[in-house]
Design a protein around this motif. Structure first.
Motif, PDB file in Angstrom:
ATOM      1  N   GLY A 317       0.730  -1.199   0.117  1.00 23.92           N
ATOM      2  CA  GLY A 317       0.014  -0.034  -0.005  1.00 23.92           C
ATOM      3  C   GLY A 317       0.569   1.185  -0.126  1.00 23.92           C
ATOM      4  O   GLY A 317       0.460   2.319  -0.605  1.00 23.92           O
ATOM      5  N   GLU A 321       0.735   4.400  -2.857  1.00 22.82           N
ATOM      6  CA  GLU A 321       0.319   5.729  -2.531  1.00 22.82           C
ATOM      7  C   GLU A 321       0.798   6.807  -3.527  1.00 22.82           C
ATOM      8  O   GLU A 321      -0.114   7.578  -3.769  1.00 22.82           O
ATOM      9  N   GLU A 343      -5.890  -6.306   0.084  1.00 27.52           N
ATOM     10  CA  GLU A 343      -6.414  -5.394   1.309  1.00 27.52           C
ATOM     11  C   GLU A 343      -5.782  -4.107   1.443  1.00 27.52           C
ATOM     12  O   GLU A 343      -6.375  -2.723   1.511  1.00 27.52           O
ATOM     13  N   GLN A 344      -4.373  -4.172   1.162  1.00 28.32           N
ATOM     14  CA  GLN A 344      -3.623  -3.009   1.373  1.00 28.32           C
ATOM     15  C   GLN A 344      -3.837  -1.916   0.340  1.00 28.32           C
ATOM     16  O   GLN A 344      -4.031  -0.719   0.180  1.00 28.32           O
ATOM     17  N   GLN A 347      -7.531  -0.399   1.093  1.00 26.02           N
ATOM     18  CA  GLN A 347      -7.182   0.554   1.918  1.00 26.02           C
ATOM     19  C   GLN A 347      -6.788   1.942   1.395  1.00 26.02           C
ATOM     20  O   GLN A 347      -7.304   3.146   1.575  1.00 26.02           O
ATOM     21  N   GLN A 348      -5.844   1.835   0.458  1.00 18.90           N
ATOM     22  CA  GLN A 348      -5.137   3.163   0.074  1.00 18.90           C
ATOM     23  C   GLN A 348      -6.114   3.703  -0.726  1.00 18.90           C
ATOM     24  O   GLN A 348      -6.347   4.922  -1.018  1.00 18.90           O
ATOM     25  N   MET A 350      -9.223   3.623  -0.815  1.00 20.48           N
ATOM     26  CA  MET A 350     -10.484   4.143  -0.197  1.00 20.48           C
ATOM     27  C   MET A 350     -10.098   5.659   0.743  1.00 20.48           C
ATOM     28  O   MET A 350     -10.935   6.309   1.042  1.00 20.48           O
ATOM     29  N   LYS A 351      -8.689   5.703   0.860  1.00 24.02           N
ATOM     30  CA  LYS A 351      -8.389   6.989   1.371  1.00 24.02           C
ATOM     31  C   LYS A 351      -8.630   8.358   0.418  1.00 24.02           C
ATOM     32  O   LYS A 351      -8.649   9.312   0.856  1.00 24.02           O
ATOM     33  N   LEU A 366     -14.869  -5.527   0.994  1.00 27.67           N
ATOM     34  CA  LEU A 366     -15.771  -4.721   1.792  1.00 27.67           C
ATOM     35  C   LEU A 366     -16.607  -5.437   2.478  1.00 27.67           C
ATOM     36  O   LEU A 366     -16.991  -5.225   3.629  1.00 27.67           O
ATOM     37  N   LYS A 369     -15.286  -6.864   5.619  1.00 28.28           N
ATOM     38  CA  LYS A 369     -14.579  -6.186   6.825  1.00 28.28           C
ATOM     39  C   LYS A 369     -15.872  -5.377   7.616  1.00 28.28           C
ATOM     40  O   LYS A 369     -16.438  -4.444   6.976  1.00 28.28           O
ATOM     41  N   CYS A 372     -16.162  -1.833   7.142  1.00 28.33           N
ATOM     42  CA  CYS A 372     -16.334  -1.122   6.031  1.00 28.33           C
ATOM     43  C   CYS A 372     -17.848  -1.045   5.843  1.00 28.33           C
ATOM     44  O   CYS A 372     -18.212  -0.407   5.027  1.00 28.33           O
TER      45      CYS A 372
END
Length: 515
Positions: A317, A321, A343-344, A347-348, A350-351, A366, A369, A372
């Motif tokens: 992740g 970035e 998952e990483q 997660q990135q 989604m930010k 999603l 979790k 989520c």
């Protein structure tokens, strides 16, 4: 970017009954008159499609749907055709307009037979005959009763052509599911308001070719007060096609910066083909720039197939970035997998506050979790198939398919944005509307089709379309491309990549596409 036009209103059964009531009570159109109009449409379709048919068997039940059938029988008798009504219930059950329709048929000399042993009718339903299915209409509740099931089974086992009155008997006109047993029609003539369920779930398999007639009920051009009365019955959904949208031509001074930068995130080890397909579809639909973030092992193969695409190896992740700065849209999920790396990646993504297309294993992550489940945003498009939809809602696939409209709306209410519930009669649900796209063909039941769709929608978002518009047009382009691919070589053996050459033609106004 587009101009949305040409949508067809869809209704639930209770809404159609309300429209009938308005036509009768406000518009002063007698119920028997509507019934005669419906019967005339069915008979016209019968004669148009099977002009050499020698015998007509009208299978009737005990409600108003049977009344339509009796009108057809009377019209056939007037044309000196061999016609017989086969009733699944005692005719004494008929009342009101349906009873009047039966008297009309009897007055024309039509023979009416109450049938107990439907198996004996199999010899009647031969290649020279047409069956009119007027057993059950939109008022059916629960699974069909045994007397109707026997009639339905006999019709389906016969060799006659079949035309259904309003809906194929046994199909729920709200959801498209089979209620125990259903007539398999060659043609369905449906009336007053187009029933939403006929376009999705199992209904397209049973309805055959559909024709729709408003029966002269003046929806839009009626004088007051009928027009205002109809305005109170808002459609439950709308049917769209590719013609519901129009992409504008590009200006002479266009440059790639005007059409967005889509980043495709996915392709865990062993799944590199998914990101390649999504990226190629995205580029062919017209995104200005397309880049891919994937596992290192897939970089060379993707570049070899698509030298126009920027491909980046990301092992974590943290490495992803810096690649999230330049894109204007992200497609996440094709080949993503469900590993820690996957998952990483999610997660990135989604930010960011960027518009997203969330597909495949991104949806599964999603759903798995708990944290989520509270996530909600308006600028993303979910593209689940029924299995992924079931996981998002914590239910079974059967639950999803039992009411695809409710399922799509439930996912949208939970996560926001736009939901594309894939399958026969794709449902597109946003906060303000529900759309149905009855496009494509069974040849699409193969791996990679969802990756192509995700790429298409991502490209349309990048070119300035809103999420609902990009989803609707994307689904239609995807399905129409599949139809063109099937025309080229048939449905069986169709590959997802077979769609790509057709997609480019479909999104370019004025280019011959066959669609």
């Amino acid at each position: 970017m587009t101009n949305s036009t040409r949508r067809r209103a869809l209704f639930r059964a209770d809404q159609v009954r309300e429209l009938d009531s308005i036509a009768i009570n406000v518009g002063a159109i007698a119920g028997i008159q509507l019934m005669k109009r419906a019967g005339r449409v069915i008979f016209q379709q019968l004669r148009l499609r099977w002009p050499l048919a020698q015998k007509v068997f009208v299978c009737c039940g005990g409600g108003n749907n049977a009344g339509d059938g009796y009108i057809v029988a009377a019209l056939a008798a007037q044309k000196c055709m061999q016609v017989q009504v086969l009733s699944a219930v005692p005719t004494a059950r008929l009342n009101g307009d349906a009873a009047a329709a039966m008297q009309f048929a009897l007055a024309e000399g039509v023979q009416v037979t109450e049938v107990d042993d439907w198996a004996s009718c199999l010899t009647l339903f031969d290649e020279q005959s047409v069956v009119v299915d007027a057993l059950l209409g939109t008022g059916i509740k629960g699974e069909v009763r045994v007397e109707y099931e026997r009639a339905i089974n006999a019709i389906n086992a016969g060799k006659a052509r079949v035309i259904a009155a309003d809906v194929p008997s046994g199909i729920c006109s709200d959801t498209g599911v089979v209620l125990g047993a259903a007539v398999k029609a060659d043609v369905t003539a449906t009336f007053v308001g187009l029933k939403q369920g006929l376009l999705t779930a199992s209904a397209p398999e049973y309805a055959g070719e559909m024709c729709f007639d408003e029966l002269g009920v003046p929806f839009r051009e009626a004088p007051s007060p009928l027009a205002s009365a109809y305005a109170e019955v808002q459609p439950s959904a709308e049917q769209i096609t590719r013609k519901s949208y129009r992409l504008k031509a590009r200006p002479a001074d266009a440059h790639k910066g005007l059409y967005g930068h889509v980043l495709i995130v996915g392709g865990d080890a062993g799944f590199g083909g998914a990101v390649a397909m999504a990226a190629e579809a995205c580029a062919r639909v017209g995104a200005g720039l397309v880049s891919v973030a994937t596992q290192a092992v897939h970089v060379a193969p993707v570049l070899a197939r698509l030298p126009e695409v920027m491909v980046n190896a990301v092992a974590s992740g943290q490495e992803l970035e810096p690649h999230l700065v330049k894109p204007s849209v992200i497609v996440v999920g094709p080949g993503l997998g469900r590993s820690p790396w996957s998952e990483q990646m999610l997660q990135q993504v989604m930010k960011t506050g960027l518009p997203l297309v969330v597909d495949a294993d991104a949806l599964n992550i999603l759903a798995a979790k708990p944290a989520c489940s509270e996530v909600e945003r308006q600028n993303w498009v979910f593209t689940p198939h029924p299995g992924e939809a079931a996981r998002l809602l914590g239910c079974t696939i059967d639950d999803i398919q039992a009411d695809r409209f409710s399922a799509a709306r439930a996912i949208q209410a939970k996560f926001g944005g736009v939901v594309v519930l894939k399958g026969a009669g794709t449902i597109i649900a946003s906060a303000t509307e529900t759309l149905v796209a009855k496009v494509g063909n069974p040849g699409m039941a193969t791996g990679g089709m969802g990756d192509i769709l995700a790429g298409i929608i991502g490209a349309l978002l990048a070119q300035g379309l809103g999420p609902a518009e990009a989803a609707g047009l994307g689904v239609c382009v995807h399905g129409d491309a599949a139809d063109l691919a099937a025309f080229d070589g048939g449905q069986r053996g169709m590959l997802a990549t077979d769609l790509i050459s057709h997609i480019r033609k479909l999104v370019n106004p004025g280019v011959p596409s066959g669609g």
